[in-house]
Scaffold this motif. Structure first.
Motif: not given
Length: 359
Positions: A251-267
């Motif tokens: 998972k990718l998070w906004n380092a300033k706010t702690g909000d979830l940016v995206s989740t890496l998933t393949a097919d």
């Protein structure tokens, strides 16, 4: 960083009141010299496997490149706690530290100036070596449980250690204890932001906490995963925090706010991580993430688009450690198969294509 080393005061932080001690058995000298001089310049998307290193007698738990890109350090799960040093150019072992720890070497790092090698272990200790004199320096004693992760500030002044009993800070220049950030939080992984202001910790329950290193105060916390956090890293621009877990997600998070940016998933096929993710690393250019897991494969992700770029085969068991070289041209992976693999973006002709499989 706005830290006074004579009066390091942290709001609400318990100071460490332990003495620095040397281990009962002094490790062997280190045959190694580091001269940092490189900057990240390249992209590693379609690397070629140039070396397979086979000396470890147990799983490879930790990897780190020296600042000059010339040397790779590895720590394993052998009961004798051996650390090995390898030439990244020739694939040959150039140094070994026997009895570096009493048990599994969980994490290794080399300070930004290339002068200090640090390791930590399930034996509750952190050991330091001076790579200029090739001598053992001292142990940091203070943890009361397994020490699982190390991180250092970009200026090389503060070493942080995370373990099942919490997080501790150490003065790497004066080689003395500084403070305890938190007690008994079952910390599994830690990382320090490229700006040197924030420490991120992940624990065995999937919780992430962000700490201000200047004040010692907790900035924010959030539940990131459903299982233990097995990897945590900041992007070079300080904007994004990446976490990985045994729940099989990155998972990718906004380092300033702690909000979830995206989740890496393949097919949803064989290319996806279907189980534990054991390790992650971010290329110094900030564009590529490498991940390794239970399937014995390494995946390369585009952090901008979130797309899977490549899948690297080679390990026959779980991938347990991953590291990029500071110039971004090499990737090292270690596994439960006792092997270390070095991948390179632009192979050099004198690498010895005939004999590299036998190293």
């Amino acid at each position: 960083m706005n830290i006074s080393y004579n009066k390091y005061l942290l709001a609400g932080v318990v100071s460490i009141a332990v003495l620095l001690q040397t281990p009962s058995a002094t490790p062997a000298d280190v045959e190694f010299d580091v001269k940092p001089n490189s900057q990240a310049t390249n992209t590693l998307v379609n690397p070629q496997l140039v070396y397979i290193l086979k000396e470890h007698s147990g799983s490879v738990k930790s990897l780190a490149f020296a600042p000059d890109n010339q040397t790779l350090v590895s720590g394993g799960s052998e009961n004798d706690g051996v650390i090995r040093l390898w030439s990244a150019k020739t694939g040959k072992r150039i140094g070994i530290i026997r009895k570096a720890q009493k048990t599994t070497v969980e994490s290794v790092l080399i300070s930004p100036n290339g002068l200090t090698l640090a390791s930590c272990s399930n034996d509750y200790t952190i050991n330091l070596w001076n790579l200029k004199t090739n001598k053992f320096s001292r142990s940091f004693i203070g943890h009361s449980s397994n020490v699982l992760s190390l991180a250092v500030t970009p200026d090389g002044k503060i070493l942080a250690s995370g373990g099942l009993d919490g997080i501790r800070l150490w003065d790497l220049i004066q080689q003395r204890p500084l403070a305890t950030l938190v007690h008994y939080n079952n910390i599994s992984k830690i990382a320090i932001s490229p700006g040197g202001q924030i420490l991120a910790s992940g624990d065995t329950k999937g919780m992430v906490k962000l700490w201000n290193l200047n004040s010692g105060q907790l900035i924010r916390e959030f539940t990131a995963h459903t299982k233990v956090i097995s990897g945590i890293a900041f992007t070079p621009d300080d904007q994004t925090l990446v976490t990985a877990s045994h729940d099989g997600t990155i998972k990718l998070w906004n380092a300033k706010t702690g909000d979830l940016v995206s989740t890496l998933t393949a097919d949803k096929n064989w290319m996806s991580h279907r189980d534990w993710i054991n390790a992650i690393a971010i290329n110094p250019n900030g564009r590529i993430l490498a991940s390794g897991g239970k399937q014995g494969i390494v995946k390369l992700w585009d952090l901008t688009t979130g797309k899977l770029l490549n899948t690297l085969d080679g390990h026959t068991d779980w991938v347990s450690a991953i590291a990029f070289s500071p110039d971004g041209q090499m990737l090292a992976s270690g596994g439960y198969d006792k092997k270390i693999m070095i991948w390179r973006s632009h192979p050099i002709l004198d690498f010895g294509w005939v004999d590299w499989l036998h190293r």
